[in-house]
Enzyme design. Structure first.
Site, short mmCIF file in Angstrom:
data_model
loop_
_atom_site.label_atom_id
_atom_site.label_comp_id
_atom_site.label_asym_id
_atom_site.label_seq_id
_atom_site.Cartn_x
_atom_site.Cartn_y
_atom_site.Cartn_z
CG PHE A 1 -22.38 -61.49 -14.87
CD1 PHE A 1 -23.64 -62.06 -14.71
CD2 PHE A 1 -21.30 -62.34 -15.07
CE1 PHE A 1 -23.81 -63.44 -14.73
CE2 PHE A 1 -21.46 -63.71 -15.10
CZ PHE A 1 -22.72 -64.26 -14.93
CG HIS A 2 -20.16 -55.63 -18.24
ND1 HIS A 2 -19.19 -56.57 -18.00
CD2 HIS A 2 -20.01 -55.28 -19.53
CE1 HIS A 2 -18.49 -56.77 -19.09
NE2 HIS A 2 -18.97 -56.01 -20.04
#
Ligand code: T46
Length: 138
Positions: free
Chosen positions: A51-52
């Site tokens: 999630f980046h």
């Protein structure tokens, strides 16, 4: 546009089992100088990771054991693949959002990285990622 791109490693195994070697400065298969190696393992059941995106970092992810799902997203295209082979590495370019899901208990993800660890290289908000992608396109 294809975000899922694999590097296929030469298998050196024999009837005793498998072996793959990546020799820095000898093999030209890794498209950058490897500055860091890390591995992700023992991910708790039901947990997703990532999630980046990274502003600069490039990476090769190799699933040396087990399985997981990798999602790559460049802000326009979102694609996913199953990681389940130790014989190939997934190329993760900079400015690509990544998510990892559905880890098997035995999943070990080995990652070859082009840069040392630098928290300021991370974009951990999807909105910020889209804004920075838009700036790059303009
Ligand atoms: C990525 C995906 C595929 C360090 O101190 N040094 C390191 O080299 C790394 C990779 C992480 N860390 C610290 C930062 C956090 O406090 O370890 C902790 C866990 O890292 P993070 O939450 O970023 O882990 P993941 O599994 O979400 O993401 C990792 C990598 O960080 C990232 O670069 O692309 O795997």
């Amino acid at each position: 546009m294809e975000l899922i791109r694999w590097l296929d490693f030469e298998r050196l195994g024999d009837n005793r089992g498998e072996l793959i070697a990546i020799e820095i400065g000898v093999d030209k298969i890794i498209p950058f100088e490897i500055k860091r190696v890390y591995y992700i393992y023992a991910t708790a059941p039901g947990i997703s990771r990532g999630f980046h995106a990274h502003r600069n970092l490039k990476q090769i992810a190799i699933c040396v054991s087990g399985t997981c799902k990798m999602v790559l997203d460049n802000g326009t295209v979102r694609q996913e693949t199953i990681m389940n082979s130790a014989t190939r590495g997934l190329v993760i370019e900079s400015m690509v959002w990544r998510e990892m899901h559905d880890f098997s208990p035995d999943c070990v993800l080995l990652v070859l990285a082009s840069e040392h660890y630098e928290e300021s290289d991370y974009i951990r908000s999807y909105e910020t990622f889209l804004e920075e992608q838009a700036c790059l396109k303009n």
